[in-house]
Design a protein around this motif. Structure first.
Motif, mmCIF file in Angstrom:
data_model
loop_
_atom_site.group_PDB
_atom_site.id
_atom_site.type_symbol
_atom_site.label_atom_id
_atom_site.label_comp_id
_atom_site.label_asym_id
_atom_site.label_seq_id
_atom_site.Cartn_x
_atom_site.Cartn_y
_atom_site.Cartn_z
ATOM 1 N N SER A 165 0.850 -1.188 0.000
ATOM 2 C CA SER A 165 0.000 0.000 0.000
ATOM 3 C C SER A 165 0.883 1.233 0.000
ATOM 4 N N THR A 184 15.274 0.087 12.342
ATOM 5 C CA THR A 184 14.926 1.329 11.651
ATOM 6 C C THR A 184 16.099 1.832 10.828
ATOM 7 N N VAL A 244 12.364 4.305 7.372
ATOM 8 C CA VAL A 244 11.905 2.933 7.191
ATOM 9 C C VAL A 244 11.960 2.174 8.512
ATOM 10 N N THR A 245 10.935 1.359 8.754
ATOM 11 C CA THR A 245 10.907 0.473 9.916
ATOM 12 C C THR A 245 10.650 -0.958 9.448
ATOM 13 N N ASN A 265 9.296 -4.328 10.314
ATOM 14 C CA ASN A 265 8.353 -4.819 11.309
ATOM 15 C C ASN A 265 8.536 -6.293 11.635
ATOM 16 N N MET A 268 7.510 -4.241 6.216
ATOM 17 C CA MET A 268 8.025 -2.943 6.658
ATOM 18 C C MET A 268 7.057 -1.813 6.368
ATOM 19 N N THR A 269 7.286 -0.707 7.055
ATOM 20 C CA THR A 269 6.561 0.526 6.800
ATOM 21 C C THR A 269 7.569 1.629 6.537
ATOM 22 N N GLU A 308 7.911 6.165 5.481
ATOM 23 C CA GLU A 308 7.210 7.443 5.415
ATOM 24 C C GLU A 308 8.171 8.545 4.977
ATOM 25 N N ARG A 337 3.077 7.492 2.700
ATOM 26 C CA ARG A 337 3.287 6.387 3.634
ATOM 27 C C ARG A 337 3.198 5.071 2.875
ATOM 28 N N PHE A 338 4.093 4.154 3.220
ATOM 29 C CA PHE A 338 4.166 2.866 2.546
ATOM 30 C C PHE A 338 4.015 1.733 3.560
ATOM 31 N N GLY A 339 3.331 0.688 3.161
ATOM 32 C CA GLY A 339 3.283 -0.552 3.919
ATOM 33 C C GLY A 339 3.474 -1.687 2.930
ATOM 34 N N GLU A 388 5.020 -5.939 2.060
ATOM 35 C CA GLU A 388 5.652 -7.221 2.330
ATOM 36 C C GLU A 388 6.456 -7.597 1.100
#
Length: 204
Positions: free
Chosen positions: A40, A124, A144-145, A147, A163-164, A166, A192-194, A196
Motif C-alpha cells: 500500500s 529502523t 523505514v521500519t 516490522n 516494513m513501513t 514514510e 506512507r508505505f506498507g 511485504e
C-alpha cells in the motif's frame, strides 16, 4: 624454529577463527520481490486548507537487495504506474492523470531507486533514493521500519520481510505547481508505505 606443538596451536586457532568468521564472510545481500497483494502506498495533500485529500497508487512493482545480517539495503527500485492513481473520486482522478498533475500520457511511470541506506536502530533506518516524477529526478530520504522478518505463517510460507516507510516531499520541486499559488492544493505531499517482500528464492 616452530615446534610441532606451536604449529598445531596456530593451525587450530586459524581454523577456529575461520569457522567463526565464515557465516559473516559468506553473508550476501539477497533479493526480495514486492508482494503486490500486500503493498500500500498512500499519499495526502491539503485541499484549500480545509482537509487533506487522501489517495494511493494501485499498480506497483519492485524489488530490493537486503543483507539482513548486516542490516544493509544495498539497492532497490519501485515503479508506480501513474494512471493507477486513486482518490475515490472519478473526476478528480481524471484530473490528476492530466498535465496539471501526473501527466500520465507522457510519463506513465513514477520510479524510486535506492542510492543509500543508513541504519538508525535495530529495526529502523533512512533510505535515500532518486525519485523520478514528470521526467525529473530528485533525491528523497525515507524513514523505514522493519516490522517482521520470518517465514510466512500462511499461504506461500516463504521468507518474508514486512516494513513501513514514510516521507514528505514538495511536489513543486518536480515542476508540479498547479494550485499552489492560490493555495488551492498544498505543495507538501505526505507519503506512507506498507509492504511485504518475499525472498526471491521462494518466489514463483
Amino acid at each position: 624454529m616452530k615446534t610441532f606443538l606451536s604449529t598445531a596451536v596456530i593451525s587450530t586457532t586459524t581454523a577456529v577463527t575461520l569457522a567463526l568468521a565464515t557465516p559473516a564472510a559468506l553473508a550476501e545481500p539477497e533479493t526480495y520481490v514486492i508482494d503486490d497483494e500486500h503493498f500500500s502506498m498512500a499519499f495526502e495533500v491539503m485541499h484549500i486548507g480545509y482537509a487533506p485529500v487522501m489517495g494511493m497508487f494501485r499498480d506497483v512493482e519492485g524489488q530490493f537487495e537486503y543483507d539482513e545480517e548486516k542490516k544493509q539495503l544495498t539497492s532497490g527500485k519501485l515503479t508506480f504506474k501513474s494512471k493507477s492513481v486513486f482518490t475515490n473520486h472519478d473526476k478528480r482522478d481524471d484530473h490528476l492523470r492530466k498535465d496539471d498533475f501526473l501527466n500520465s500520457g507522457k510519463f506513465p511511470d513514477i520510479t524510486f531507486e535506492v542510492t543509500g541506506f543508513e541504519a538508525t536502530g535495530d529495526n529502523t533506518g533512512i533510505v535515500t533514493g532518486d525519485l523520478t516524477l514528470l521526467g525529473q529526478t530528485r533525491s528523497v530520504a525515507v524513514d523505514v521500519t522493519l516490522n517482521e522478518s520470518a517465514e510466512y505463517p500462511i499461504g506461500h510460507e516463504d521468507y518474508t520481510l514486512g516494513m513501513t516507510a514514510e516521507t514528505t516531499i514538495k511536489r513543486s520541486e518536480w515542476g508540479m505547481t498547479y494550485g499552489i499559488e492560490d493555495d488551492l492544493v498544498g505543495d507538501q505531499v505526505r507519503m506512507r508505505f506498507g509492504l511485504e517482500a518475499v525472498r526471491d528464492s521462494g518466489w514463483p
